[in-house]
Design a protein around this motif. Structure first.
Motif: not given
Length: 244
Positions: A21-28, A56-67, A121-130
């Motif tokens: 929802g975050i990424t869809a909302g940001l895209t729109i 840029a948003f994805a890189v920053i988010t992953v670097a901060v939350t799931r490096r 999606f292959r990073g944060l989303v897939l990891n959330s379903l681990a």
């Protein structure tokens, strides 16, 4: 052997839906803001600006939350042979005669798309379903990935073509999710993703062949991904990933 990871979210589906929802909302939101600031801008230029911001948003988010997602996994070159052949197939007829500016825009834009969509999606989303079985995690994360392409309508995309893209992206996503779950790092997936999009845009093939290669490639990756996932335990005992 299965590599361990940090704790997954307590409610996997809720976490995956929230991230989607975050990424869809940001895209729109990006589409609306760009159209408001530059109403006469071409849709392709609008998408180019939006995807750079999202990458840029994805890189920053992953670097901060799931490096750790940036360093987990390995190359596994044998597993990548078929996806690479599929991604490069549109180049069989050569490369279109396009201007350097257009070529640069295509390359940068689709590299940014690969970074953004794979990290998310292959990073944060897939990891959330681990906590789930690999098959279930791959199917759900890829379905969510496909559905987010509906946001392309906000950039003026044809609804019918977008619907087909949703199905194709889901199939494509299953293939890449399976590779990730078999221990492939995110970086080769980013390259394969970008090469696939770039080749379909600048490969010197007819429109008919472009559709054939695109649909055929998605079907191949779907079948390949399901074949890889068959090696995963159906009991869910190997839910920790990536598997190596």
């Amino acid at each position: 052997m299965i590599e361990t990871q940090t704790a997954a979210p307590a409610r996997p589906l809720k976490a995956a839906l929230t991230l989607t929802g975050i990424t869809a909302g940001l895209t729109i939101a990006a589409a609306l803001v760009i159209q408001w600031l530059a109403p006469g801008m071409e849709p392709m230029q609008q998408r180019f600006i939006a995807v750079l911001a999202l990458a840029a948003f994805a890189v920053i988010t992953v670097a901060v939350t799931r490096r750790d997602l940036l360093t987990s996994g390995r190359l596994h070159p044998v597993l990548l042979i078929l996806p690479l052949l599929v991604s490069l197939a549109p180049f069989a007829g050569g490369i279109k005669d396009i201007s350097p500016q257009a070529g640069t825009t295509v390359v940068i834009g689709y590299l940014a798309t690969g970074v953004y969509e794979e990290l998310w999606f292959r990073g944060l989303v897939l990891n959330s379903l681990a906590q789930w079985t690999p098959v279930k995690a791959a199917l759900v994360s890829s379905t969510l990935f496909g559905l987010t392409h509906l946001s392309n309508i906000a950039f003026g995309a044809n609804p019918a073509i977008t619907a087909a893209q949703v199905i194709g992206a889901t199939c494509f996503g299953i293939g890449l999710a399976a590779l990730r779950l078999r221990g492939v790092s995110l970086w080769p997936l980013i390259i394969i993703h970008a090469l696939t999009d770039i080749a379909l845009q600048v490969g010197d093939v007819t429109s008919t062949w472009r559709w054939i290669l695109m649909i055929g490639g998605d079907i191949i990756l779907l079948a390949y991904g399901l074949r890889i996932l068959r090696k995963a335990s159906p009991t869910g005992e190997d839910h920790l990933w990536p598997m190596v």
